[in-house]
Scaffold this motif. Structure first.
Motif, PDB file in Angstrom:
ATOM      1  N   THR A  77       0.939  -1.337   0.096  1.00 35.11           N
ATOM      2  CA  THR A  77      -0.133  -0.018  -0.200  1.00 35.11           C
ATOM      3  C   THR A  77       0.689   1.347   0.077  1.00 35.11           C
ATOM      4  OG1 THR A  77      -1.814  -1.254   1.334  1.00 35.11           O
ATOM      5  CG2 THR A  77      -1.750   1.276   1.232  1.00 35.11           C
ATOM      6  N   HIS A 109       4.049   1.660  -0.897  1.00 31.85           N
ATOM      7  CA  HIS A 109       4.757   1.621  -2.140  1.00 31.85           C
ATOM      8  C   HIS A 109       4.010   2.272  -3.217  1.00 31.85           C
ATOM      9  CE1 HIS A 109       6.962   0.382  -5.614  1.00 31.85           C
ATOM     10  NE2 HIS A 109       8.040   0.545  -4.737  1.00 31.85           N
ATOM     11  N   ASP A 110       2.868   2.020  -3.315  1.00 29.39           N
ATOM     12  CA  ASP A 110       1.763   2.600  -4.488  1.00 29.39           C
ATOM     13  C   ASP A 110       1.497   3.950  -3.947  1.00 29.39           C
ATOM     14  OD1 ASP A 110       1.992   0.281  -5.799  1.00 29.39           O
ATOM     15  OD2 ASP A 110      -0.006  -0.675  -4.839  1.00 29.39           O
ATOM     16  N   ARG A 111       1.268   4.322  -2.840  1.00 31.46           N
ATOM     17  CA  ARG A 111       0.901   5.704  -2.261  1.00 31.46           C
ATOM     18  C   ARG A 111       2.276   6.670  -2.530  1.00 31.46           C
ATOM     19  NH1 ARG A 111      -2.246   4.412   3.184  1.00 31.46           N
ATOM     20  NH2 ARG A 111      -4.370   3.740   2.301  1.00 31.46           N
ATOM     21  N   ARG A 131       4.341   6.525  -4.810  1.00 30.39           N
ATOM     22  CA  ARG A 131       4.558   6.618  -6.200  1.00 30.39           C
ATOM     23  C   ARG A 131       3.493   7.501  -6.734  1.00 30.39           C
ATOM     24  NH1 ARG A 131       5.191   1.860  -7.383  1.00 30.39           N
ATOM     25  NH2 ARG A 131       2.920   1.499  -7.965  1.00 30.39           N
ATOM     26  N   GLU A 132       2.221   7.455  -6.294  1.00 33.87           N
ATOM     27  CA  GLU A 132       0.987   8.228  -6.899  1.00 33.87           C
ATOM     28  C   GLU A 132       1.076   9.287  -6.332  1.00 33.87           C
ATOM     29  OE1 GLU A 132      -2.084   6.229  -4.962  1.00 33.87           O
ATOM     30  OE2 GLU A 132      -2.033   4.515  -6.287  1.00 33.87           O
ATOM     31  N   ARG A 133       1.924   9.891  -5.306  1.00 34.07           N
ATOM     32  CA  ARG A 133       2.017  11.062  -4.743  1.00 34.07           C
ATOM     33  C   ARG A 133       3.530  11.812  -5.181  1.00 34.07           C
ATOM     34  NH1 ARG A 133      -1.227  11.821   0.970  1.00 34.07           N
ATOM     35  NH2 ARG A 133      -2.745  10.403   0.382  1.00 34.07           N
ATOM     36  N   HIS A 134       4.209  10.955  -5.951  1.00 38.16           N
ATOM     37  CA  HIS A 134       5.619  11.354  -6.414  1.00 38.16           C
ATOM     38  C   HIS A 134       6.564  11.771  -5.423  1.00 38.16           C
ATOM     39  CE1 HIS A 134       3.579  11.959 -10.232  1.00 38.16           C
ATOM     40  NE2 HIS A 134       2.542  12.552  -9.769  1.00 38.16           N
ATOM     41  N   ASP A 190       8.287   8.905  -3.961  1.00 37.25           N
ATOM     42  CA  ASP A 190       9.172   7.718  -4.131  1.00 37.25           C
ATOM     43  C   ASP A 190      10.658   7.954  -4.394  1.00 37.25           C
ATOM     44  OD1 ASP A 190       8.064   8.393  -6.691  1.00 37.25           O
ATOM     45  OD2 ASP A 190       8.580   6.640  -7.499  1.00 37.25           O
ATOM     46  N   VAL A 244       1.797   9.617   4.508  1.00 34.84           N
ATOM     47  CA  VAL A 244       1.471   8.569   3.720  1.00 34.84           C
ATOM     48  C   VAL A 244       1.906   7.127   4.290  1.00 34.84           C
ATOM     49  CG1 VAL A 244       2.354   7.524   1.465  1.00 34.84           C
ATOM     50  CG2 VAL A 244       1.901   9.714   1.671  1.00 34.84           C
TER      51      VAL A 244
END
Length: 333
Positions: free
Chosen positions: A48, A50-52, A54-57, A59, A146
């Motif tokens: 969860t 890791h995806d969040r 990346r979605e919020r830039h 990472d 996050v």
């Protein structure tokens, strides 16, 4: 091994954190990205988050800014997990304010230690500038929002369960009884608490007492501040149990809950050590060895030594058994 030396005055002033320490949890959660050890316990969080990120830039900034400052190593700067009165255990805002207000000479000294002991990119030297630290704490806050805040209920529930356990031990055996029940990573031999640690050192409390901070994201090895002059704190792991180890699965009915847990933990990543299985199942390492011996004799596990640890992994028969159990459990839904 960390040896924490207590006096009578220290026993009288030892306390357990009443709430999660936000910045220690930030540090420990960043460590979870740097190893596969214990990944089974945080599998849902890892996917969860890791995806969040990346979605919020976020990472890239986590990878290039936060991970170098919070390495999973023998040292990271103490000023990133403030312990002085007024911020320890007081929440994220107080901790972030303390990072910004850390004296420049201390920041410079601790960043030099980081570079000398672990290695650090050249840009970290700019953190002696308060404005650079303000930018850093904005990044830490964004990461916390996050990676940590959404899991607040789980973190609080685990902490409260541990506090309840500590209270029972305190009522039954006083502070020494509580210290004796802290978990498999620690051993109380009055007047010294022996703690599994990344380095060999002694910490003399000298009447200051110590703040014990159970942690959701800390895994396997407790952590303390590197500077012995700072207010003493011990940040240590809570027990995690695999969510899949429920009483109602066919595998649990066949093997029993404990041996089913052993198999499921061994199925994660590259296997699991005896200590990791002990923490997951809530049993002693000697009990793990007995259960592993039965499962190994049944051809479901193999064990091999890696350094100072024994690593337990599934055989093809063990993998097949878990797959069949998962299929049967899904079909029953």
């Amino acid at each position: 091994m960390l040896r924490i030396h207590f006096t009578d005055a220290d026993l009288a002033t030892t306390r357990v954190a009443t709430a999660p320490d936000a910045l220690w949890e930030v540090a420990a959660s960043l460590h979870r990205f740097q190893t596969r050890a214990g990944r089974w316990a945080y599998a849902g969080w890892y996917r969860t988050t890791h995806d969040r990120l990346r979605e919020r830039h976020l990472d890239r900034i986590v990878r290039e800014v936060l991970l170098p400052l919070f390495p999973r190593a023998r040292y990271f700067p103490d000023f990133l997990t403030p312990s002085q009165p007024g911020c320890a255990g007081q929440g994220l805002d107080a901790g972030l304010d303390a990072i910004v207000s850390t004296p420049v000479d201390r920041v410079s000294h601790e960043l030099a230690l980081l570079d000398r002991r672990v290695g650090a990119p050249a840009w970290v030297r700019r953190l002696t500038d308060p404005q650079e630290r303000r930018d850093l704490v904005a990044t830490i806050r964004a990461y916390h929002d996050v990676a940590v805040r959404p899991f607040g209920d789980q973190i609080h529930a685990h902490l409260e369960a541990k506090r309840s356990s500590c209270c029972r031990d305190l009522l039954a055996g006083g502070v020494q009884g509580m210290l004796a029940g802290l978990g498999p990573t620690m051993r109380w031999q009055p007047p010294v608490l022996h703690v599994r640690y990344s380095a060999d050192r002694d910490l003399y409390l000298g009447g200051r007492g110590i703040r014990l901070v159970p942690s959701y994201f800390c895994w396997d090895t407790p952590v303390s501040l590197a500077d012995p002059r700072l207010p003493p704190v011990l940040f240590y792991p809570l027990l995690h149990e695999p969510a899949a180890a429920t009483l109602g699965t066919p595998l649990t009915a066949l093997l029993g809950r404990t041996r089913a847990t052993v198999l499921r933990v061994a199925a994660s990543g590259a296997g699991a050590t005896t200590g990791e299985i002990a923490r997951a199942a809530g049993i002693s390492p000697s009990s793990v060895s007995k259960h592993v011996g039965v499962l190994r004799g049944a051809g479901l596990l193999i064990s091999s030594r890696h350094g100072g640890n024994v690593l337990h992994t599934l055989t093809p028969a063990g993998v097949s058994m878990l797959r069949a159990d998962a299929g049967a459990s899904t079909a029953a839904l």
